[in-house]
Each structure stands twice: as structure tokens, then as C-alpha cells.
Enzyme design. Structure first.
Site, PDB file in Angstrom:
ATOM      1  N   CYS A   1     -13.769  -0.235 -11.179  1.00 20.72           N
ATOM      2  CA  CYS A   1     -14.097  -1.407 -10.340  1.00 20.72           C
ATOM      3  C   CYS A   1     -15.452  -1.281  -9.651  1.00 20.72           C
ATOM      4  O   CYS A   1     -16.061  -2.294  -9.290  1.00 20.72           O
ATOM      5  CB  CYS A   1     -13.003  -1.644  -9.311  1.00 20.72           C
ATOM      6  SG  CYS A   1     -11.396  -1.973 -10.049  1.00 20.72           S
TER       7      CYS A   1
ATOM      8  N   HIS B   1     -16.035  -6.455  -4.038  1.00 25.56           N
ATOM      9  CA  HIS B   1     -15.150  -6.376  -5.194  1.00 25.56           C
ATOM     10  C   HIS B   1     -13.882  -7.145  -4.852  1.00 25.56           C
ATOM     11  O   HIS B   1     -13.299  -6.951  -3.781  1.00 25.56           O
ATOM     12  CB  HIS B   1     -14.839  -4.904  -5.496  1.00 25.56           C
ATOM     13  CG  HIS B   1     -13.739  -4.748  -6.490  1.00 25.56           C
ATOM     14  ND1 HIS B   1     -13.701  -5.452  -7.671  1.00 25.56           N
ATOM     15  CD2 HIS B   1     -12.616  -3.979  -6.467  1.00 25.56           C
ATOM     16  CE1 HIS B   1     -12.622  -5.109  -8.338  1.00 25.56           C
ATOM     17  NE2 HIS B   1     -11.937  -4.234  -7.632  1.00 25.56           N
TER      18      HIS B   1
ATOM     19  N   ASN C   1      -8.446  -9.729  -9.908  1.00 29.01           N
ATOM     20  CA  ASN C   1      -9.317  -8.542  -9.933  1.00 29.01           C
ATOM     21  C   ASN C   1      -9.861  -8.364 -11.351  1.00 29.01           C
ATOM     22  O   ASN C   1      -9.110  -8.036 -12.265  1.00 29.01           O
ATOM     23  CB  ASN C   1      -8.493  -7.325  -9.489  1.00 29.01           C
ATOM     24  CG  ASN C   1      -9.305  -6.046  -9.424  1.00 29.01           C
ATOM     25  OD1 ASN C   1     -10.419  -5.980  -9.940  1.00 29.01           O
ATOM     26  ND2 ASN C   1      -8.748  -5.031  -8.806  1.00 29.01           N
TER      27      ASN C   1
HETATM   28  N1  ACO Z   1       6.408  -9.719  -7.264  1.00 25.36           N
HETATM   29  C1  ACO Z   1       7.449  -9.604  -6.404  1.00 25.36           C
HETATM   30  N2  ACO Z   1       7.719  -8.443  -5.754  1.00 25.36           N
HETATM   31  C2  ACO Z   1       6.932  -7.396  -5.993  1.00 25.36           C
HETATM   32  C3  ACO Z   1       5.842  -7.441  -6.885  1.00 25.36           C
HETATM   33  C4  ACO Z   1       5.601  -8.678  -7.543  1.00 25.36           C
HETATM   34  N3  ACO Z   1       4.580  -8.853  -8.403  1.00 25.36           N
HETATM   35  N4  ACO Z   1       5.240  -6.254  -6.911  1.00 25.36           N
HETATM   36  C5  ACO Z   1       5.906  -5.455  -6.061  1.00 25.36           C
HETATM   37  N5  ACO Z   1       6.933  -6.136  -5.510  1.00 25.36           N
HETATM   38  C6  ACO Z   1       7.894  -5.672  -4.511  1.00 25.36           C
HETATM   39  C7  ACO Z   1       8.033  -4.164  -4.509  1.00 25.36           C
HETATM   40  O1  ACO Z   1       8.941  -3.746  -5.498  1.00 25.36           O
HETATM   41  C8  ACO Z   1       8.539  -3.906  -3.101  1.00 25.36           C
HETATM   42  O2  ACO Z   1       9.907  -4.194  -3.061  1.00 25.36           O
HETATM   43  P1  ACO Z   1      10.914  -3.274  -2.189  1.00 25.36           P
HETATM   44  O3  ACO Z   1      10.431  -3.426  -0.773  1.00 25.36           O
HETATM   45  O4  ACO Z   1      12.241  -3.869  -2.463  1.00 25.36           O
HETATM   46  O5  ACO Z   1      10.705  -1.880  -2.722  1.00 25.36           O
HETATM   47  C9  ACO Z   1       7.824  -4.995  -2.277  1.00 25.36           C
HETATM   48  O6  ACO Z   1       7.415  -6.001  -3.221  1.00 25.36           O
HETATM   49  C10 ACO Z   1       6.634  -4.476  -1.502  1.00 25.36           C
HETATM   50  O7  ACO Z   1       5.816  -3.705  -2.395  1.00 25.36           O
HETATM   51  P2  ACO Z   1       4.492  -2.985  -1.913  1.00 25.36           P
HETATM   52  O8  ACO Z   1       3.902  -2.266  -3.074  1.00 25.36           O
HETATM   53  O9  ACO Z   1       4.777  -2.208  -0.663  1.00 25.36           O
HETATM   54  O10 ACO Z   1       3.613  -4.238  -1.517  1.00 25.36           O
HETATM   55  P3  ACO Z   1       2.206  -4.294  -0.832  1.00 25.36           P
HETATM   56  O11 ACO Z   1       2.277  -5.220   0.302  1.00 25.36           O
HETATM   57  O12 ACO Z   1       1.609  -2.938  -0.616  1.00 25.36           O
HETATM   58  O13 ACO Z   1       1.325  -5.031  -1.950  1.00 25.36           O
HETATM   59  C11 ACO Z   1      -0.288  -4.530  -3.645  1.00 25.36           C
HETATM   60  C12 ACO Z   1       1.164  -4.407  -3.218  1.00 25.36           C
HETATM   61  C13 ACO Z   1      -0.620  -6.007  -3.780  1.00 25.36           C
HETATM   62  C14 ACO Z   1      -0.450  -3.840  -4.988  1.00 25.36           C
HETATM   63  C15 ACO Z   1      -1.211  -3.884  -2.605  1.00 25.36           C
HETATM   64  O14 ACO Z   1      -0.738  -2.615  -2.278  1.00 25.36           O
HETATM   65  C16 ACO Z   1      -2.630  -3.796  -3.067  1.00 25.36           C
HETATM   66  O15 ACO Z   1      -3.290  -4.780  -3.277  1.00 25.36           O
HETATM   67  N6  ACO Z   1      -3.185  -2.580  -3.200  1.00 25.36           N
HETATM   68  C17 ACO Z   1      -4.547  -2.413  -3.599  1.00 25.36           C
HETATM   69  C18 ACO Z   1      -4.574  -2.091  -5.002  1.00 25.36           C
HETATM   70  C19 ACO Z   1      -5.681  -2.752  -5.761  1.00 25.36           C
HETATM   71  O16 ACO Z   1      -6.058  -3.865  -5.542  1.00 25.36           O
HETATM   72  N7  ACO Z   1      -6.186  -2.011  -6.707  1.00 25.36           N
HETATM   73  C20 ACO Z   1      -7.141  -2.525  -7.596  1.00 25.36           C
HETATM   74  C21 ACO Z   1      -8.084  -1.498  -8.071  1.00 25.36           C
HETATM   75  S1  ACO Z   1      -8.739  -0.551  -6.779  1.00 25.36           S
HETATM   76  C22 ACO Z   1      -9.501  -1.627  -5.911  1.00 25.36           C
HETATM   77  O17 ACO Z   1      -9.959  -2.545  -6.475  1.00 25.36           O
HETATM   78  C23 ACO Z   1      -9.606  -1.401  -4.499  1.00 25.36           C
END
Ligand code: ACO
Length: 324
Positions: free
Chosen positions: A113, A251, A281
Site C-alpha cells: 500500500c 492511502h 482500498n
Molecule cells: N461483515 C460483517 N461482520 C464482520 C465482517 C464483515 N465483512 N468482518 C468482520 N466481521 C465481524 C467479526 O467477525 C467480529 O465479530 P465478533 O465480534 O462476533 O467476533 C466483528 O465483526 C468485529 O470485527 P473486528 O475485526 O473487531 O472489526 P473492526 O472494527 O476492527 O473492523 C477492519 C475490521 C475493518 C478490518 C478494521 O480493523 C480495519 O480497517 N483495519 C485496518 C486494516 C486495513 O485497512 N488494512 C489495509 C492494508 S494496511 C493499510 O492500508 C493501513
């Protein structure tokens, strides 16, 4: 020492748009969950005839037209991608052949990224040495090809696309803080975090392409910390205060990362360019794609002071301060 400046920008997106509602028909997710957690509403997904190279070529042609320069004047092509058309040769050489500027320097950069930030700094450095006078710097990806479409925690987050800039070496007399150019840049990497964000395949390990794997919440925390810190470094290097910045082009990983980083630095939310709602993304493509979008819709104007920033797998991260 000479610097370099952006002469033009361009971008290209696959024809097909996939909405959150369409994704919810394939995996256990919902439009509401995706919008609330990420800000993403739709993404472009490449069809069979669209590849990283075809998108890169489209973006490069648009940037050349915007700059008003002929491809034959390009002496260097640096293409950032984690999803090349082939393991080798570099996708940059496919772009070169399509543009007809055969013979110039052309290679790919792999920093996921943050790839565009790395590519921009590498191109800027090579222009400063006099190796070339004009460069095409491209970020292009087809992440849809390395997603595990059964994994709802990752497949909803990414899209395909490409963005490009034409960079030109500027003469000594054009230098100075008010002249257009790349004013300051910082890059970092920390390989200790490999397991938080990686692809579980590759030519030398599994002989397969593999799928993206990510521990999202941990990546999120590192992203906000690392991005805030590198932004401060670049501001300090350029001796510029946050208030002097006209636009931040981040980004586009997740709207919440953009908000949290801006808040930590005291950057007004209206100065942050957001395209993650439409493009999701797009990894190395996201910064040049957002830059081109905001230039073409009239928000970013000549003379504006712009901060570009990104973080991605590796981890890698970086920022560049540019005057357009
Ligand atoms: N739809 C519905 N529910 C979902 C989904 C989905 N697509 N994905 C996960 N869940 C559920 C999980 O299973 C979890 O359920 P549980 O509580 O019963 O276990 C719940 O939603 C919460 O999951 P989390 O992973 O804690 O959710 P969070 O609020 O952290 O969001 C996310 C997840 C969007 C991936 C976030 O952590 C994020 O954006 N991280 C950054 C990662 C990123 O963007 N990386 C890209 C490359 S690096 C960069 O660019 C910075």
C-alpha cells in the site's frame, strides 16, 4: 541539487462496480457493517480482460495527456504494485511497450500500500541524479485476484485501479518552498510485523499466487501510530506547520484510519481527500487515484501544498510533501 515536480496526473478504473449489497449476496456481511466499520460503499473489480498492466497503461496515458507531453519524452517508468501481471518481467515493461517509449529505464517497486510513496521517492532521486529528465510514476493493482472471497474480514475491503503522475526534473533556479516540487519525503519499513498483513503464497514458497491474510484490528492500531509519526517527521523536515497544508491525500484503507490520523495531528477533516467510499482500498493505486480524482473535480489546484501518506504490508509506510 535539482528537484522534481508533478506535471500531470491520471487514473483508470475497471468498468465493473460492485456494491456492498452485491457482496452481501456472496459472503455473510451487510452494507451497514461495511459502511460503519470502513466507509466503503462500492469498489471497482477487474474483469477478465482487465489486468494491472491495462489499468496502469490507462492511468499513464491519462497522466501524459494531462501533462501535455509525449510518451517518447519519458526516460524512466517506476510502477508500484503487489499484483503484477506476471512474476516477471516487471509490469512497468509492459506499460513501456504499450506507450512505445522502449529503451528507457522501467522497473516495479514492491512496497504494497505504500508502493506509490516508495516509487515517487525513487523516481525523484533518479531524476536528481540526471539519469532521466521525465518519469512516469504509477501505482496499479488488481487485489481482487489475491483476495479470499470466502473471507468476509478481508474481501470487503479492497478494490482494483491505477493512478499515475508525470514527474519532471526542475532546474535549480525553480527551487524554493513556493516552487512546485517534492519538498520532503520519509520512508520506513519494519519486517517484524509480517504476520499481521501478508499473502500466503509466492513463487519461492508455495509456487502459487496465494491469498491476502490480515489481522485487521492490529493493522489499524499500527497504521494510526506510524502514519502520525511519519507525517510529523516530514513536516519537521520541510519546516512546515500543519495549518499550512492545503490537502492531505492519504492511502484510502479505511475512513476510520483517515479520521483517527487527522484528529491525532489536528488536521481539519475537510482538508482530507476521501475516495475510499467509491474505490475501497486499491493498495499502491490509492494515493495517485485520490490525487487525480481531487485534481479533476477542482478541489486540488496548482500551487497547493499537499501531504501524501500511506502504510501497508511489510509493514512499510511513508509520506511526501509536495507543492503542485
Ligand atoms: N461483515 C460483517 N461482520 C464482520 C465482517 C464483515 N465483512 N468482518 C468482520 N466481521 C465481524 C467479526 O467477525 C467480529 O465479530 P465478533 O465480534 O462476533 O467476533 C466483528 O465483526 C468485529 O470485527 P473486528 O475485526 O473487531 O472489526 P473492526 O472494527 O476492527 O473492523 C477492519 C475490521 C475493518 C478490518 C478494521 O480493523 C480495519 O480497517 N483495519 C485496518 C486494516 C486495513 O485497512 N488494512 C489495509 C492494508 S494496511 C493499510 O492500508 C493501513
Amino acid at each position: 541539487m535539482k528537484g522534481s515536480r508533478i506535471l500531470g496526473t491520471g487514473s483508470a478504473l475497471p468498468r465493473r462496480i460492485v456494491t456492498n449489497a452485491e457482496l452481501a449476496e456472496r459472503v455473510d456481511t451487510s452494507d451497514q457493517w461495511i459502511v460503519e466499520r470502513t466507509g466503503i460503499r462500492q469498489r471497482h473489480i477487474a474483469e477478465a480482460d482487465e489486468t494491472t498492466a491495462t489499468l496502469a497503461i490507462g492511468a499513464a496515458r491519462a497522466a501524459l495527456a494531462d501533462a501535455g507531453v509525449d510518451a517518447s519524452t519519458i526516460g524512466l517508468i517506476v510502477l508500484a504494485t503487489a499484483t503484477p501481471d506476471n512474476t516477471f518481467p516487471a509490469t512497468a515493461t509492459k506499460v513501456q511497450a504499450a506507450l512505445g517509449c522502449n529503451g528507457c529505464v522501467a522497473f516495479d517497486v514492491a512496497a504494497v500500500c505504500s508502493g506509490f510513496l516508495y516509487a515517487l521517492s525513487v523516481a525523484d532521486s533518479l531524476l536528481k541524479t540526471g539519469m532521466a529528465r521525465r518519469a512516469l510514476v504509477i501505482g496499479a493493482e488488481t487485489f481482487s485476484r489475491i483476495l479470499d472471497w470466502e473471507d468476509r474480514t478481508t474481501c470487503v475491503l479492497f478494490g482494483d485501479g491505477a493512478g499515475a503522475v508525470v514527474l519532471e526534473a526542475s532546474s535549480d533556479d525553480a527551487a524554493g518552498p513556493d516552487a512546485p516540487g517534492i519538498l520532503a519525503a520519509r520512508l520506513h519499513a519494519d519486517g517484524a510485523h509480517h504476520d499481521l498483513l501478508y499473502v500466503d503464497g509466492g513463487p519461492s514458497t508455495t509456487q502459487t499466487v496465494g491469498h491476502l491474510r490480515m489481522r485487521g484490528p492490529e493493522v489499524f492500531r499500527h497504521a494510526v501510530t506510524n502514519l502520525s509519526s511519519v507525517l510529523r517527521e516530514v513536516l519537521e523536515e520541510a519546516n512546515v506547520s500543519v495549518d499550512q497544508i492545503d490537502w492531505v491525500v492519504p492511502h484510502q484503507a479505511n475512513a476510520r484510519i483517515l479520521d483517527a490520523t487527522a484528529k491525532k495531528l489536528g488536521i481539519a477533516p475537510e482538508k482530507v481527500i476521501v475516495t475510499v467510499d467509491r474505490h475501497a482500498n486499491t493498495s499502491a493505486a490509492s494515493v495517485p487515484l485520490a490525487l487525480d480524482t481531487a485534481r479533476r473535480d477542482g478541489r486540488i489546484k496548482p500551487g497547493d501544498l499537499i501531504m501524501l501518506e500511506a502504510m501497508g504490508g511489510g509493514f512499510t509506510w511513508g509520506a511526501s510533501l509536495i507543492r503542485l
